[in-house]
Design an enzyme around this catalytic site. Structure first.
Site, PDB file in Angstrom:
ATOM      1  N   CYS A  92     -15.856  17.476   6.335  1.00 24.87           N
ATOM      2  CA  CYS A  92     -15.158  16.381   5.662  1.00 24.87           C
ATOM      3  C   CYS A  92     -16.023  15.795   4.545  1.00 24.87           C
ATOM      4  O   CYS A  92     -15.562  14.966   3.758  1.00 24.87           O
ATOM      5  CB  CYS A  92     -14.764  15.288   6.661  1.00 24.87           C
ATOM      6  SG  CYS A  92     -16.140  14.603   7.603  1.00 24.87           S
ATOM      7  N   TYR A 139     -18.268  19.830  18.182  1.00 28.28           N
ATOM      8  CA  TYR A 139     -17.775  18.572  17.604  1.00 28.28           C
ATOM      9  C   TYR A 139     -16.236  18.627  17.633  1.00 28.28           C
ATOM     10  O   TYR A 139     -15.561  18.510  16.614  1.00 28.28           O
ATOM     11  CB  TYR A 139     -18.300  18.369  16.185  1.00 28.28           C
ATOM     12  CG  TYR A 139     -19.793  18.550  16.066  1.00 28.28           C
ATOM     13  CD1 TYR A 139     -20.661  17.501  16.346  1.00 28.28           C
ATOM     14  CD2 TYR A 139     -20.345  19.778  15.700  1.00 28.28           C
ATOM     15  CE1 TYR A 139     -22.038  17.674  16.264  1.00 28.28           C
ATOM     16  CE2 TYR A 139     -21.711  19.955  15.615  1.00 28.28           C
ATOM     17  CZ  TYR A 139     -22.558  18.901  15.895  1.00 28.28           C
ATOM     18  OH  TYR A 139     -23.919  19.082  15.810  1.00 28.28           O
ATOM     19  N   CYS A 185       0.839  -1.206   0.000  1.00 27.23           N
ATOM     20  CA  CYS A 185       0.000   0.000   0.000  1.00 27.23           C
ATOM     21  C   CYS A 185       0.872   1.254   0.000  1.00 27.23           C
ATOM     22  O   CYS A 185       1.831   1.361   0.768  1.00 27.23           O
ATOM     23  CB  CYS A 185      -0.914  -0.022   1.227  1.00 27.23           C
ATOM     24  SG  CYS A 185      -1.918   1.459   1.425  1.00 27.23           S
TER      25      CYS A 185
END
Length: 553
Positions: A418, A325, A166
């Site tokens: 996001c 958050y 990877c």
């Protein structure tokens, strides 16, 4: 066009996040597919047709796009982790920027918003080996095949691709993966089968700090077996002793998880070596991170993101900031040195404890963190902020929570998303309540993938524009209620005379105390026990003076 039909066509564009629009030959309507690149000529199978829209999957790439290059990763196409590795990085940035801007332009246009400053996209400082966290899954590459450890195969919920080469992680991750897989195979124990709910090995969690090089390794299993894991821990430490790791292992853990869900869940963690945390450094601050702490997965990219957010926020001296958050409190602590006070709210209790510990670690005494749902906790904070930072999970802000946030009436909000589609959705409510986008841009924290971070600065519309209307009011005696000043006039009076910023909520509270406002509050909480932030005595006296000035009392 009908379900099951095989078509050929060209990928005209990619809509966020991964929706390839294929113009099929001889067809009026396009087909939406995943995992495509603009300009590819493809053969697709139509899977469904609903609401006049066709969806399908790519059977074969007949001709690559002129934009494509060979993938640097041998697992590309099999592993479901990356989509854009055959695009040069400049093209990846161009694609993501156009997707996000189109989403925001449409949302702002629908909300009647005005033009805003578009800041484009900022690149990740590194494009390879950028991830500081990976959750690898145990399984088999095909039914009844050998034990594998890696990522889910593209389009499959069951098959696992070994990803020992990877490219979005460094060599330490790959060495730990191979050593763990070898131990698992030698043990003879099976992986946990999601359908049969049988087996032992579930996940391997690896975290590595970019700045400090510290590594945390956690093996997640069921309790259906009890092998000795000390040999596994020893084999990992041998990697470090023999110089096969560039980083330093600070902790090796074993987490039990008998949950039926295919997620990494902590149902009890045992320490096999070292400690249960490590440290990362961001913008000169030090953060303690545990296996399950939320922390941006690209440490160097996170610095770009937070610097951008900080520049959007602007002057923070003597201001009270809410970081909603807040996760492990990264943004709150970056803002704290130049603010009067920062209050973070996060639903994950472990993250809140980590945030408090990190604040102590960094010597920040003006940070406080609350554990709980923003929707419920926001009423208990006991003060009104000067500005708010929102960094919600992928699904965005709950509409009821967003209404309460809007109720504070702050002049500025910075929204970090996001998932830009969630930001676009939330803009509908924000714009409807008087906020507008001043500037926005995106930061690529996830090279090779479809994901991107977006930052937007929102400001409350000013009420300085007006129309002069002349009213003839012969022999009309105005009551106190009819001559009442507007909230904006009251706020301005208090600011000009006392240098204090008061909110609409403050004014409403003092109105109620003085018996001025007898109207029904249609935005009141359904729970009668909900607490509202109290107005300070100083602000109360200033507001009462404003009432007297405007002859309201």
């Amino acid at each position: 066009m009908k379900k099951g039909q095989i078509l050929e066509g060209t990928v005209e564009r990619i809509d966020y996040p991964n929706k390839g629009v294929v113009k099929a030959e001889g067809e009026d309507r396009p087909v939406l597919v995943k995992n495509a690149i603009p300009g590819q000529r493809v053969r697709v199978s139509v899977n469904k047709i609903r609401r006049g829209r066709a969806e399908g999957r790519v059977l074969e790439v007949l001709q690559p796009s002129s934009l494509e290059i060979p993938s640097p990763c041998p697992h590309f196409g099999q592993c479901g982790g990356c989509t854009y590795q055959t695009l040069p990085y400049e093209e990846q940035l161009r694609l993501k920027e156009s997707q996000v801007k189109e989403l925001l332009d449409e949302a702002i246009r629908k909300g009647g918003g005005r033009e805003y400053q578009w800041d484009g996209i900022k690149a990740s400082p590194v494009t390879d080996a950028y991830r500081n966290k990976m959750e690898f899954t145990f399984g088999d590459a095909y039914k009844d095949g050998p034990l594998s450890l890696g990522m889910h195969k593209r389009g499959s919920f069951h098959d696992i691709v070994n990803v020992n080469e990877c490219r979005i992680v460094d060599g330490d991750f790959r060495a730990i993966l191979e050593t763990t897989l070898a131990f698992a195979r030698e043990s003879g124990l099976p992986y946990y089968h999601r359908m049969r709910h049988e087996g032992y090995f579930r996940h391997l969690l690896v975290r590595k700090a970019a700045r400090t090089g510290q590594i945390l390794v956690d093996l997640v299993t069921t309790t259906q077996a009890g092998p000795d894991l000390d040999p596994w821990a020893d084999s990992l430490l041998e990697l470090e002793r023999s110089g096969q790791l560039k980083g330093q292992i600070t902790g090796i853990l074993h987490t039990s998880n008998d949950s039926l869900a295919d997620v990494v869940k902590d149902e009890g963690t045992r320490l096999l070596f070292g400690q249960d945390h490590f440290y990362e450094e961001i913008l000169g601050l030090r953060f303690q991170i545990t296996p399950f702490s939320f922390f941006q997965t690209n440490s160097l990219g996170a610095e770009v993101l937070y610097e951008t957010a900080r520049s959007y926020i602007g002057e923070t001296k003597d201001k009270v900031i809410f970081d909603l958050y807040s996760g492990t409190g990264t943004i709150a602590q970056i803002l704290a040195p130049v603010a009067r006070k920062v209050t973070g709210v996060e639903i994950v209790e472990e993250a809140v404890e980590a945030a408090r510990e990190n604040a102590r670690l960094n010597g920040l005494e003006n940070c406080t963190f609350w554990a709980g749902d923003v929707l419920k906790v926001i009423d208990e904070l006991g003060e009104v902020p000067d500005l708010i930072v929102l960094d919600p999970p992928r699904d965005g802000v709950h509409p009821k929570a967003l209404e309460k946030i809007i109720g504070f009436g702050v002049e500025k909000m910075v929204y970090i998303a996001c998932k830009p589609t969630s930001l676009a959705r939330d803009l509908e409510l924000l714009q409807g309540r008087g906020y507008q986008v001043e500037r926005a841009g995106c930061i690529d924290l996830f090279p090779g993938t479809v994901h991107v971070e977006t930052v937007a600065l929102l400001s409350k519309l000013k009420t300085d524009k007006h129309i002069d209307v002349k009213l003839e009011m012969d022999e009309l005696d105005l009551t106190a209620a009819e001559s009442e000043a507007t909230y904006a006039e009251l706020k301005q009076y208090v600011l000009d005379k006392y240098g204090l910023k008061v909110s609409s909520l403050n004014i409403a509270q003092i109105k109620a105390k003085c018996g001025i406002d007898k109207r029904e509050n249609y935005n009141k909480a359904k729970n009668e026990n909900v607490k509202e932030p109290n107005c300070t005595e100083e602000k109360e006296n200033a507001i009462k003076d404003a009432f007297k000035h405007f002859q309201m009392i």
